[in-house]
Write an enzyme that holds these catalytic residues in place. Sequence first.
Site, PDB file in Angstrom:
ATOM      1  N   CYS A  12       0.818  -1.209   0.000  1.00  0.00           N
ATOM      2  CA  CYS A  12       0.000   0.000   0.000  1.00  0.00           C
ATOM      3  C   CYS A  12       0.856   1.264   0.000  1.00  0.00           C
ATOM      4  O   CYS A  12       0.484   2.279  -0.600  1.00  0.00           O
ATOM      5  CB  CYS A  12      -0.939  -0.001   1.203  1.00  0.00           C
ATOM      6  SG  CYS A  12      -2.093  -1.387   1.224  1.00  0.00           S
ATOM      7  N   ASP A  71     -22.765  11.510  -9.956  1.00  0.00           N
ATOM      8  CA  ASP A  71     -24.103  11.237  -9.429  1.00  0.00           C
ATOM      9  C   ASP A  71     -24.062  10.408  -8.153  1.00  0.00           C
ATOM     10  O   ASP A  71     -25.096   9.973  -7.662  1.00  0.00           O
ATOM     11  CB  ASP A  71     -24.958  10.534 -10.481  1.00  0.00           C
ATOM     12  CG  ASP A  71     -24.330   9.217 -10.965  1.00  0.00           C
ATOM     13  OD1 ASP A  71     -23.232   8.857 -10.490  1.00  0.00           O
ATOM     14  OD2 ASP A  71     -24.939   8.567 -11.839  1.00  0.00           O
TER      15      ASP A  71
END
Length: 220
Positions: free
Chosen positions: A43, A136
């Site tokens: 990560c 949206d």
Amino acid sequence: MLLGDQVPDFTAETTEGTLQLYDYIKDVWCLIMSHPGVFTPVCTTELAYMVKEIKQFTDRNVKLIAISFDTKEKHIQWVKDINAFNKEDTSKPLPYPLIADSTRDIGAKLDMIRPADKSQPGLALTARHALLIGPDKKLKCYFVYPATSGRNMDEILRAIDTVQLTHRTGLSSEVNWKPCKRIIVPASLPPEKVQEFVKNRKVVDLPSHQNYLQFGELKN
């Protein structure tokens, strides 16, 4: 969550203060990258890449968020490591917030882990998701990786391009598509859309004699 589902709003503490998802996204795109915890090697390389290549995302009108299941204090320390890996000033902030989700409540809400498992130790390793959220606030694309496999950021950027292409034009992308290559023209696309976005459309002659496979070039 499934593709097309409304992504739930949430409020979280981050390295940059309190964040409310919908207020942060506003009317642009957002990529949420989840990580099992701080100080994880795979990560760290991903987050460092996102710092160095932030313009790749901003040029696509995409805001970034990272989230892991640790405390804010640990995240602040992790930021120093990420900057050091990039050979940057360790005191500077990252160009995107890191959410501290030590309770795993947000991870469970976003279906990164099962709600029943959020208090179980070790299971956070399953939380290696990349969620693309549209203006949206709906889920447009997602990836899931194991803890040991670094994400292919070129593929994530390519996927963003394809999703945004369809969002803007209604066109589709073929296998291994990259920008500036030919595009698929869905037979269901209204003629006015074809005229607006497509040039040199060609229908592939197939044994089925069905005209569903059509290609063209994107105008402009």
